[in-house]
Design a protein around this motif. Structure first.
Motif, short mmCIF file in Angstrom:
data_model
loop_
_atom_site.label_atom_id
_atom_site.label_comp_id
_atom_site.label_asym_id
_atom_site.label_seq_id
_atom_site.Cartn_x
_atom_site.Cartn_y
_atom_site.Cartn_z
N LYS A 108 45.33 -59.93 -84.87
CA LYS A 108 45.60 -60.92 -83.82
C LYS A 108 46.63 -61.91 -84.32
O LYS A 108 46.68 -62.20 -85.51
CB LYS A 108 44.31 -61.68 -83.49
N LYS B 188 41.21 -61.80 -94.82
CA LYS B 188 41.06 -63.10 -94.18
C LYS B 188 41.75 -63.10 -92.81
O LYS B 188 41.27 -63.70 -91.87
CB LYS B 188 41.70 -64.17 -95.06
N LEU B 189 42.86 -62.41 -92.75
CA LEU B 189 43.65 -62.39 -91.51
C LEU B 189 42.94 -61.60 -90.42
O LEU B 189 43.00 -61.96 -89.25
CB LEU B 189 45.03 -61.79 -91.79
N VAL B 190 42.28 -60.50 -90.79
CA VAL B 190 41.63 -59.67 -89.77
C VAL B 190 40.13 -59.89 -89.72
O VAL B 190 39.47 -59.34 -88.85
CB VAL B 190 41.93 -58.17 -89.99
N GLY B 191 39.58 -60.71 -90.63
CA GLY B 191 38.14 -60.95 -90.62
C GLY B 191 37.35 -59.76 -91.07
O GLY B 191 36.36 -59.37 -90.44
N GLY C 15 48.17 -65.02 -85.72
CA GLY C 15 47.50 -66.05 -86.52
C GLY C 15 48.05 -65.98 -87.93
O GLY C 15 49.03 -65.28 -88.18
N GLU C 16 47.42 -66.72 -88.80
CA GLU C 16 47.91 -66.74 -90.17
C GLU C 16 46.75 -66.88 -91.14
O GLU C 16 45.65 -67.29 -90.76
CB GLU C 16 48.90 -67.88 -90.36
N ALA C 17 46.99 -66.51 -92.38
CA ALA C 17 45.95 -66.63 -93.41
C ALA C 17 46.62 -66.81 -94.74
O ALA C 17 47.69 -66.25 -94.99
CB ALA C 17 45.06 -65.40 -93.42
N TYR C 18 45.99 -67.62 -95.60
CA TYR C 18 46.47 -67.79 -96.96
C TYR C 18 45.34 -67.41 -97.89
O TYR C 18 44.30 -68.07 -97.91
CB TYR C 18 46.92 -69.24 -97.18
N ASN D 49 45.35 -71.83 -85.21
CA ASN D 49 45.51 -70.57 -85.92
C ASN D 49 44.53 -69.58 -85.29
O ASN D 49 43.33 -69.78 -85.32
CB ASN D 49 45.20 -70.80 -87.40
N GLY D 50 45.06 -68.53 -84.71
CA GLY D 50 44.24 -67.60 -83.94
C GLY D 50 43.48 -66.59 -84.77
O GLY D 50 42.64 -65.87 -84.25
N SER D 51 43.76 -66.53 -86.07
CA SER D 51 43.11 -65.49 -86.88
C SER D 51 41.70 -65.94 -87.25
O SER D 51 41.37 -67.11 -87.13
CB SER D 51 43.92 -65.24 -88.15
N PRO D 52 40.85 -65.00 -87.70
CA PRO D 52 39.48 -65.39 -88.05
C PRO D 52 39.41 -66.42 -89.17
O PRO D 52 38.39 -67.09 -89.32
CB PRO D 52 38.85 -64.07 -88.52
N SER D 53 40.48 -66.59 -89.95
CA SER D 53 40.43 -67.60 -91.01
C SER D 53 40.37 -69.00 -90.42
O SER D 53 39.81 -69.91 -91.05
CB SER D 53 41.65 -67.48 -91.91
#
Lengths: 222, 385, 205
Positions: free
Chosen positions: B314, B101-104, B316-319, A25-29
């Motif tokens: 970027k 969370k997705l972009v920090g 990616g994914e976030a929950y 997962n490339g995102s900061p999470s």
């Protein structure tokens, strides 16, 4: 909690033959997920729920993702013998030519499961399954017998994406009506032409509204 | 969870039919006044007893997920108000949390406090009106509901003076909030918080020991804890069954680790416990509010460097998930590097809490179906999305 | 004792009933539409276009940049740019909207158009009683129906309008200063040339 790598090895030792892959997962999470093959998904999920250390008893979220066929073009340098006339004599000479190579990665539908543990208060572990393609091989094992939380959510994924969950006790459409044909959350879904009146239409909506108007007026004229 | 429960689930839930007379299939809804909007339950009845119940969804389906994939990240914010239209601020927060969370993106301290204050006020007004609706469904035609709405009105007035709208707040932004909560707003919130304990006391005087409420709710619609966990039930429903799981305590999202509050738990998992858990949660929310209103620091209400619109996260994914008044509200985002998400998913608590509706209703009288349904606390805007 | 809880509850309703005669806290209803609660300042309903001065057409602040049209979540704004230009509030010639429609039946009062507008041209009105018997045309507002004076804006959102005015005045002052500076620079550039010329002319004498 165990890291994704540790969980991967744990599943591989517990479920023989399971093929797992870590999807980064490339995102900061940085919540990496585990891709599990459809044949062993049920056993792997059961292990995750029952394992004393992981105890992922709470399935929070089930969703589908539609990945379209991807066409990538890349320029490749190819060296191959070319017939050439050198000093009047025909010889084979190696020559490097740049070629554009097109590769089509076939698309697939993906089911994503977010698992947490209510007993151990940790998570998430993200489990993914992929179908063979987007048209006829869209079957995945249902995890509803393991976590009942998946019951309505898998029905929703079936309704909106068209993944058929084998082993689901009651796989019917849930949000769309029973006679509906298409799968509205797929990326290539075309919504029906029902633009009756749209006073502030934009761009493609405007085009379609005009097309609709033209079609209906010719119909009326006939 | 035991293996036997699995087997029980794989068979359709059965109950003995006495064999006298014939079975009757009744469609309750979609225009039944007790269904909180447009929701249908296909109920099979043996006399007065429910022997089968199938919920039918989709009457309010607007495909929010598709909208979320066509509009930009900021543009989705006002749509989240329209999911659970009772608690738009917690919806805003859950979505903002997922995008952050997705972009920090970090959130300044003051903004976190503002979010906590608004979320807890939202929780109080949601629980108060839920109890009002629940008693309405038991036949208390209006009195508790009107008392609840009178208090809710004060909270909504604060929301309106702060965000501009009573219900469709559209207030949170990625990295903070849209406008600052001024001292006047904070004083208004303090005034509400000092007035609320009296209201909750009155509410409890009115209801808690009321014999009719007890008769209609105790031992009704029981949900066993192992089934609740397995079926992904969250929020007051889960805690009424005695499972200690509050995302505010588990994830410590925002700044919830700074406040001392307790998680009220039920014992029997019946409707009365759900009522009690909601009342106690209101009291705990007041505790959080008192602490937050005392400690709120000065500072920026939004990260000045935060990108609000037109940004491209970027791939990616976030929950992101929060403890919304109705349960776990989550947003799952996949970015492919574009200005709108590749996949936008809402995990609606009301929808998933309905999974066990049939199990809770089997064997009850048809009049109790309405009460059991009311105790789940759903909003159709979120169920059907 | 059975019935104790009921009596306790009835006591509560009696307290509220009696209290409603004496306490404003307990009687919160108002007889709308004869009586109205004052709207808070931040209250928002639907957008309007601000104009300065007396003539709505000349004074519209909107320069048809179409940012709001692009950012509007339900896409309820429709703008057509003008072909010619007219001076804006700082005197810079600008394009103006030849057509500016908002479909109020689609608008969801989210205020994003106001947030993104760099020209303070679109603001939120607090008028919510917009019922009409014409389902389509009656709720499609053109720029004339949307135009409201700056005074009106001050009336409904005094604090916000004052801030906006201060900002615009500052911008205008800056622009004027810049224009002055440009003029001064131009004059300064011209001045030596002017000064040099007579000097050149003076030499042969």
């Amino acid at each position: 909690m165990k890291t994704v790598e540790e969980i991967k090895t744990a599943i591989e030792t517990a479920v023989s033959g399971a093929q797992l892959e870590i999807v980064p997962n490339g995102s900061p999470s940085a919540e990496h997920s585990l891709l599990v093959d459809a044949a062993h998904a049920f056993a792997a999920a059961k292990f995750l729920r029952d394992d004393a250390e992981l105890k992922l008893d709470f399935l929070s979220n089930v969703t589908g993702v539609d990945w379209l066929d991807k066409e990538t073009t890349e320029k490749v340098k190819v060296t191959r013998p070319v017939e050439k006339e050198v000093n009047g004599v025909k010889t084979m000479v190696d020559e490097t030519v740049e070629e554009t190579k097109k590769t089509v990665t076939p698309g697939y539908l993906e089911a994503v499961y977010h698992l947490y543990s209510m007993a151990k208060k940790h998570g998430p572990v993200i489990l993914r399954m992929r179908t063979g393609n987007r048209s006829d091989k869209v079957e995945l094992p249902s995890l509803t017998p393991i976590w009942r939380a998946a019951e309505f959510q898998e029905r929703e994924v079936f309704d909106l994406f068209g993944i058929i969950f084998t082993g689901h006790p009651d796989l019917r459409r849930i949000l769309m009506w029973d006679g509906f044909k298409d799968y509205p959350m797929r990326r290539d879904y075309v919504d029906p032409d029902d633009y009756e009146y749209e006073p502030t239409a934009h761009d493609d909506v405007l085009k379609r509204a005009q097309a609709h108007l033209a079609a209906t007026t010719t119909e009326a004229a006939q | 969870m035991s293996e036997s429960l699995l087997e029980a689930w794989n068979r359709p839930p059965t109950i003995e039919v006495d064999g006298e007379g014939e079975l009757l299939e009744v469609a309750m809804g979609p225009h039944h006044p007790s269904t909180h909007g447009v929701f249908r339950m296909d109920v099979v009845l043996d006399g007065e007893r429910v022997i089968k119940l199938k919920p039918v969804f989709g009457y309010l389906h607007r495909n929010h997920e598709q909208i979320g994939q066509t509009v930009g990240y900021l543009q989705m914010m006002p749509y989240t108000d329209r999911l659970d239209y009772f608690c738009s601020l917690t919806n805003n927060w859950a979505y903002a949390l997922a995008v952050e969370k997705l972009v920090g993106q970090a959130v300044p301290e003051r903004a976190e406090y503002i979010r906590v204050i608004l979320a807890e006020l939202t929780r109080i007004q949601n629980h108060a009106s839920t109890i009002g609706f629940l008693t309405q469904e038991m036949g208390a035609s209006g009195t508790p509901l009107m008392y609840a709405f009178r208090e809710r009105e004060k909270i909504l007035d604060l929301f309106e003076s702060l965000t501009g709208s009573r219900m469709m707040c559209n207030y949170m932004r990625f990295g903070g909030c849209r406008v600052d909560m001024t001292e006047a707003h904070l004083n208004a919130a303090r005034k509400i918080v000092t007035g609320l304990p009296r209201f909750i006391d009155e509410f409890e005087n009115l209801l808690t020991s009321n014999e009719i409420l007890m008769a209609r709710s105790q031992g009704m619609g029981v949900l066993k804890p192992d089934l609740a966990v397995n079926a992904g039930i969250t929020g007051p429903m889960l805690r009424a069954s005695g499972v200690n799981y509050d995302i505010r305590k588990v994830d410590h999202y925002g700044i919830y680790d700074r406040f001392s509050f307790r998680v009220p738990l039920g014992e029997h998992g019946d409707i009365y416990d759900r009522y009690m858990v909601r009342v106690l949660e209101m009291r705990e929310s007041l505790k959080i509010l008192e602490q937050a209103l005392k400690d709120i620091p000065a500072g920026p209400f939004i990260d000045p460097k935060a990108k609000i619109r037109g940004f491209k996260p970027k791939p990616g994914e976030a929950y992101g998930r929060i403890e919304a008044p109705k349960g776990e509200l989550g947003f799952y985002l996949i970015s492919d590097g574009g200005t709108s998400p590749y996949r936008f998913r809402i995990r609606p608590p009301s929808f998933i809490n309905l999974t066990v509706l049939e199990d809770m209703c089997i064997g009850q009288n048809v009049a109790d179906v309405v009460v059991v349904f009311g105790s789940v606390d759903i909003v159709l805007g979120e169920v059907d999305r | 004792m059975l019935g104790e809880g009921l009596l306790k509850g009835l006591g509560e309703t009696a307290r509220n009933f009696a209290g409603s005669f004496v306490s404003k806290e307990r009687l919160t209803t108002v007889q709308y539409p004869e009586e109205r609660e004052p709207l808070p300042e931040a209250s928002r309903a639907f957008p309007f276009l601000v104009y300065d001065g007396a003539d709505w057409e000349a004074g519209l602040r909107c320069v048809a940049c179409q940012i709001c049209e692009k950012e509007c979540p339900p896409k309820c704004i429709y703008i057509e740019k003008s072909k010619d230009k007219k001076p804006d509030y700082v005197g810079k010639p600008q394009i103006y909207p030849a057509k500016f429609d908002i479909d109020i039946s689609v608008c969801m009062s989210c205020q994003i158009c106001v947030e993104v507008c760099p020209f303070e041209a679109i603001k939120m009105d607090n008028q919510f009683e917009l019922a009409t018997d014409d389902r389509f045309g009656g709720l499609l507002y053109d720029r004339k129906e949307l135009a409201r004076s700056n005074e009106y804006y001050h009336k409904i959102h005094p604090t916000e309008a004052a801030e906006v005015d201060a900002r615009l005045a500052e911008e205008k002052a800056k622009a004027e200063e810049k224009a002055k500076a440009v003029a001064a620079a131009a004059a300064a550039k011209a001045a030596p040339a002017m000064a040099a010329k007579p000097a050149e002319g003076a030499q042969p004498q």
